[in-house]
Design a protein around this motif. Structure first.
Motif: not given
Lengths: 239, 321
Positions: B157-184
């Motif tokens: 819904h294209e919100p102005q604010l994103l609230i992410l509660d531990e968005p990378t917990s439980g992911l493997d290192p590759n997935q973590i990097i993917e998610i981080r670049s998505l957050i960026k």
């Protein structure tokens, strides 16, 4: 208000995606069909009367069984949080859940409609089958199911555990189903109250074909009360 | 009323939340401006999730106020929720639904008009790289893809604010990097408040870090400031000139006499020729003085380097006991 439709639709969709729904509906139809038709030919009279005395009894079990997961499952998996974070009011969530569960029961009842035509077909040519009580009966079942689904939903909002939800819902339904059966033991002024509270007594009125606003009002009010408390329970989980 | 452009996206004042006699949050005040990517750190049980749940309108605070774009999250909860995309902890999803079905449901619940729904869902799918799995049941997806579905539902819904509660917990290192670049990527257009336990993640992804401990805010700064503000440690190896001798005591005395040095400790495990020391300081970097001292003592400086303070150390110091 659209949210109610969306939630109800999603609820029915995911119901029909899960094998549990088919098992529960299947067992419901199996029991109902078996008990009804096994006596139908013995009494030698083509009537749906037995069907309409059996169905409420089975719905006491299957109403809560079909609605036990509605909120309990979301509490357990945590999706309740996303659901309550959508920009919708708590009562819209509750109504959506209610209509989702009610819809499934209605589907179950629709599967029994062929019984009507089978029985009508048994009636000799020179006599005509009386559809009046059948229509009344189904109408009564709809009202009765709405209250049982509401009880089941209330029970489902109290716990994370579906089995516990089922037991609580079942106890609620049994209570309101049996309450008029103890009325005979009560003084007359009391007996009236007990009979008025009974789901079954009001059903009997409607099934007889008598559409009285008191009966409709009764079902509407116990359904509303159960849904009101369900909304309160959801609100409490936010505190 | 003028709507100033400087109006904060999140404004929290004296927020307090208690469960019976347990106080989860004890008076939290902070503001987050437009376009910031804010890391929300703190030990388990510090009140991060509780704060986030209050901001998203799921929980009611005991007292205090929280506003999203100037809208009170308690009094106008429904209105405030419209501006927030939320990825809850553990990312709960309806596993029996297909990805597409689920996003459609979310779009409906987010009151996106029917004419725009398809387009906005496509956009979220594209942005989160969900293309290959749209027709699959959520229950069969890998954790990385589930997380992307969680992101897609939060941004559809294209919100102005994103609230992410531990968005990378439980992911493997590759997935973590993917998610981080998505957050960026998402952080370029949106304000992001994310909690995490991985401090390097906060350091690399966030422009600002809030550390809460025991329900109170204990730090609020840029990652750079948090790792620089208080002194540090310098590692020095000194050797004597050819034919001369050098004792640890001599070196220790010389180094300890430098202004600003708070402590000097020999490193006994040092095996090579020479004497190794750890020099602690509290304010100014004393490396120039150390060099001068060693030259004037006529020793040889074999090695000198500043040990970086990590965010871990700052975090440990602020959230101890």
């Amino acid at each position: 208000m659209n949210a109610i439709v969306y939630i109800a639709r999603r609820e029915m969709q995911s119901y029909l995606n899960s094998p549990v729904a088919y098992v529960v509906l299947g067992v419901f139809l199996l029991f109902l069909g078996y008990f009804y038709f096994s006596t139908l030919f013995l009494i030698g009279f083509a009537s749906m009367r037995n069907f309409f005395s059996l169905a409420p009894m089975l719905l006491v079990v299957f109403g809560p069984a079909l609605s036990m997961r509605l909120i309990a499952e979301e509490r357990k998996s945590g999706t309740i949080e996303s659901l309550l974070n959508f920009p919708v009011r708590d009562f819209e969530v509750v109504l959506g859940k209610f209509f989702g569960g009610f819809g499934i029961v209605v589907i179950g009842l629709l599967f029994t409609v062929p019984y009507v035509f089978s029985v009508a077909w048994l009636v000799p040519k020179e006599m005509s089958f009386d559809y009046g009580p059948v229509i009344g009966g189904y109408l009564g079942l709809l009202f009765l199911s709405s209250s049982f689904v509401a009880f089941g939903l209330l029970a489902s909002s109290l716990t994370k555990n579906q089995i516990v939800a089922f037991v609580i819902g079942f106890v609620l339904c049994v209570f309101f189903f049996l309450i008029d059966k103890v009325a005979v033991l009560m003084p007359y002024s009391w007996a009236f109250i007990f009979e008025f509270l009974s789901v079954d007594a009001h059903f009997a009125n409607i099934a007889r074909g008598v559409l009285d606003s008191r009966d409709l009002l009764y079902y509407l009010s116990i359904t509303t009360v159960a849904l009101f408390f369900t909304t309160r329970m959801l609100r409490r989980s936010r505190a | 009323m003028t709507k100033a452009t400087s109006m904060p996206i999140i404004q929290v004042r004296d927020l307090l939340k208690s469960y019976g006699s347990v106080h989860a949050i004890k008076g939290l005040t902070f503001a987050v401006g437009k376009g910031q990517v804010v890391g929300f750190l703190g030990p388990n049980g510090a009140g991060k999730s509780t704060t986030m749940k209050i901001l998203t309108g799921y929980l009611q605070p005991t007292s205090g106020t929280a506003q999203i774009l100037g809208i009170d999250v308690m009094r106008h909860s429904i209105e405030a929720r419209k501006h927030i995309g939320y990825l809850p902890e553990n990312n709960p999803l309806y596993e029996e639904m297909m990805v597409m079905e689920y996003l459609e449901f979310v779009a409906q619940m987010r009151q996106i008009p029917k004419s725009k729904r398809r387009m906005m869902i496509e956009k979220a799918i594209h942005e989160c790289g969900l293309g290959p799995v749209v027709g699959k049941d959520i229950g069969v997806l890998s954790k990385g893809y589930c997380q992307r579905v969680g992101f897609a539902q939060a941004i559809v819904h294209e919100p102005q604010l994103l609230i992410l509660d531990e968005p990378t917990s439980g992911l493997d290192p590759n997935q973590i990097i993917e998610i981080r670049s998505l957050i960026k990527k998402l952080g370029k257009e949106k304000t992001v408040l994310m909690s995490t336990h991985i401090l390097s993640e906060a350091q690399s992804t966030c422009s600002r870090i809030l550390i809460i401990h025991d329900g109170k805010l204990v730090a609020d700064d840029t990652p750079l400031q948090l790792t620089q503000q208080e002194g540090g440690i310098i590692y020095v190896v000194v050797a004597p000139k050819q034919g001369e001798k050098l004792s640890k005591k001599q070196v220790l005395e010389q180094l300890a006499s430098i202004f600003g040095v708070t402590k000097v400790e020999p490193i006994n495990e040092y095996q090579d020729h020479g004497v190794a020391m750890m020099v602690g300081y509290d304010k100014e970097d004393p490396r120039a003085d150390i060099f001068q001292k060693i030259v004037s003592a006529n020793w040889i400086l074999l090695e000198m380097r500043r040990k970086e303070i990590t965010l871990e150390e700052t975090f440990r110091r602020l959230t101890k006991e």
